[in-house]
Every structure is written in C-alpha cells, then in structure tokens.
Design an enzyme around this catalytic site. Sequence first.
Site, PDB file in Angstrom:
ATOM      1  N   ALA A  43       0.832  -1.202   0.000  1.00 31.77           N
ATOM      2  CA  ALA A  43       0.000   0.000   0.000  1.00 31.77           C
ATOM      3  C   ALA A  43       0.864   1.249   0.000  1.00 31.77           C
ATOM      4  O   ALA A  43       0.486   2.271  -0.584  1.00 31.77           O
ATOM      5  CB  ALA A  43      -0.925  -0.007   1.215  1.00 31.77           C
ATOM      6  N   THR A  44       2.023   1.188   0.644  1.00 26.85           N
ATOM      7  CA  THR A  44       2.928   2.338   0.650  1.00 26.85           C
ATOM      8  C   THR A  44       3.357   2.693  -0.767  1.00 26.85           C
ATOM      9  O   THR A  44       3.382   3.869  -1.155  1.00 26.85           O
ATOM     10  CB  THR A  44       4.156   2.053   1.521  1.00 26.85           C
TER      11      THR A  44
ATOM     12  N   GLN B  76      -7.010  -0.024   6.241  1.00 27.68           N
ATOM     13  CA  GLN B  76      -7.634  -0.598   7.431  1.00 27.68           C
ATOM     14  C   GLN B  76      -9.140  -0.800   7.286  1.00 27.68           C
ATOM     15  O   GLN B  76      -9.767  -1.359   8.193  1.00 27.68           O
ATOM     16  CB  GLN B  76      -7.350   0.296   8.638  1.00 27.68           C
TER      17      GLN B  76
ATOM     18  N   THR C  46       7.963  -7.800 -13.149  1.00 26.40           N
ATOM     19  CA  THR C  46       7.152  -8.999 -13.314  1.00 26.40           C
ATOM     20  C   THR C  46       6.217  -9.192 -12.126  1.00 26.40           C
ATOM     21  O   THR C  46       6.654  -9.211 -10.973  1.00 26.40           O
ATOM     22  CB  THR C  46       8.046 -10.242 -13.456  1.00 26.40           C
TER      23      THR C  46
ATOM     24  N   CYS D 289       4.581   0.359  11.805  1.00 28.26           N
ATOM     25  CA  CYS D 289       5.467   0.996  10.830  1.00 28.26           C
ATOM     26  C   CYS D 289       6.361   2.055  11.462  1.00 28.26           C
ATOM     27  O   CYS D 289       7.409   2.390  10.924  1.00 28.26           O
ATOM     28  CB  CYS D 289       4.632   1.623   9.717  1.00 28.26           C
TER      29      CYS D 289
END
Length: 369
Positions: free
Chosen positions: A70-71, A178, A233, A315
């Site tokens: 997601a980052t 979330q 890829t 994180c």
Amino acid sequence: MSPIYLDNQATTPMAPEVFDAMLPWLRDNFGNPHSPHVLGRKAAAAVEVAREQVAALLPDNGRLIFTASATEAINLAFGAVRGMASQGRDQIAVIDTEHAAVRDTALWYGKQGFDTVLLPVDGEGLVVLEELEACLSEKTALVGAMLVNNEIGVIQPVEQIAEMAHRAGALMLCDAVQGFGRINIPQQADLIALSAHKIYGPKGIGALWVRNGIDLPPLIHGGGQEQGVRSGTLSPALCVGLGTAARICAERREEDLAHIAALADEARSLFGDWTVNGSPDRRYAGNLNLRRDGLDVGRLMSDVRGVAFSAGSACASGSGRPSHVLAALGLEPGQIKSSIRLGFGRYNTAQDVQQAARLINQAAENQLS
C-alpha cells in the site's frame, strides 16, 4: 506456546483458503504472466481473475494497479500532483493523523516545492471540516484522508471530504488499508490504496484503484508492465492471494463484522479502568486504542509476553518517535506513553480477549501499585 495475537492492525494471519489458492502458483504454475506462451497466458489469466475479485469491492469507474505494498500504491498515487502543478495547483492537504505512508510522502512533496498542509483533528480524532474548507482553493491539487485510522480506529467522513475536494477542483486520495474488505469503500474517492496482508492475505502485495481519466506518471521504470506505470514482473501467487482474500472478505463480511463487534464489546467491559482514545462511536470495532494514566507501556509490553499487542503503528514503532496520531488528539506525552492498541480479527475468540485482558490488567495493577 504462541502468544494471544491481538495486533491485527499491524498484520493478519493468512486465511487457510488463501494459502491453498496460492500454493499451485508457488509450486507448479511458474509461468511469467507477461510471456505469450501457454504457461504465461495461464498465469496472466489468474492475475486478471484476481484483479476482478479485488475490483468487485471498489467503485466501478476505475482501474486497479497491483503494487508491492500500500505504501508503494500511495507513492504512485501522489504522482498525480506533478501534472497539476503546471496548472497552478501546487497545494497538498492531508489529515495530520494520516499513516506515515501518506503523511511523510506529503511532507516530502513539501520539500520539492509543493505547499503541504496538515489538517487538524478534534479531540476524538475526526478532521475539522471547517479547517479543510478554509484551506481549499484553486491551488489545491490533492486531499488525503484515511478511511479507518490505523492507530485509533476512527472512521473519517471520507465521502464528505471527497465532495469538498471536488468542489475545489482537487483530487481525493483515500488510504483504505484498514477498511478495505470490512466497511463500505467511499465511492467519491479518486485514488484508493489497499493492502493484502491486512485482510488475511500475503505480505508483499497491495493495489491502487485509479478513477478513469486520471493519468499517473510511472513510479518504477522498466519494461512497462502493469499498465505502463509499475514495471516489473507480477507474482501470480501474490495476486491470487490478494484476490482470494478480497473474495472471502466479501463473502464473510457480515459474519466477520458481527464477530469482531462482539469481541470489542467484551474487551470494553473488561478494560473498564481504561480510557478509549479517539471517537467512542465513529470507529471500526476491531481497533481499540486505550490508555491508563501513569502506565509505562514499554514496561507493560515486556511484562505481558503472553499477548501480542501494540503501543501504536508497527510501521513507526522502530523510529522512537511518539505517536503523531495521539499527539494530534491533544494527548500529553505521558498519556501517549500509557496507551496501547488492541486489534481484533477473524480468528480471535472471546477466550482470547478474556485471557489477554486478565494478563494486561494484572500487569498494569502490579506496575501502578
């Protein structure tokens, strides 16, 4: 003996069905999905099925781009502001309590010449809409708002935020990590980021949904795979894992929500001496952020080895920085250091919650006595 796992905001255990779906693509079906032969076409077909499974939980007027996290998806989304800057739109506004993936990226763009604004929240963690309204102008390029806050579980009024952004001619980015697969996804957002390992899927894959008509510059250059903006890829196994996890979330949504709500109610009754951080009502039940003044949570976590829980975002836990989310709520440093986060998930039981509460409360009493 494994600890009781109550850190489902950091990551979730992989669903057995996801593991089973991924296994053939790890062991037998090894074709490159970008190759033209039969093995490649078979892998490519699996990727597209997965794309459809994820897209089924998102608005229908956009495209889905697979990423490694997601980052990465959020960093890719921010690229939309580059073209807007040439049109005089050089302001980025994000909520002060955003995940570091959004907040730090916005601050980085601030060092590149953009005007970055961190929007304040009230004492419950909800964005102050009047401040947003006052900030928006013909110079605003992007507004960022999380659907569900990763530290305190507060649900932001994302649809209203998106409408306000659109009236100003800006784009709206929603970090839905979330909330994806658990609560309704905002239909008005222009860019939506999500992650597999938060919904009982594998680590190493996320996705960005992009509304039709929005152009993004490539984030990773190379062979032009993944719609020309994210070269490299693709892993059919990871794509299948995310797709299967999304499908199961859709099928089990009501069952999961009821189960997690029951666990949260049980926890609240067992932590009566603690204070909830964030809105008591406008929140996702699976995230319970609590504080008990006077506690040293670092010591508490060391004393309670039988429960895997958190003092905040995984994180940022290694950075040594105090929680910017709790600070934005107006909490004092001592209150921030006395706060814990409990995250309930599909595979937790009432017995897990009861045993965890007993161990945490006992350790807290010992420390405060």
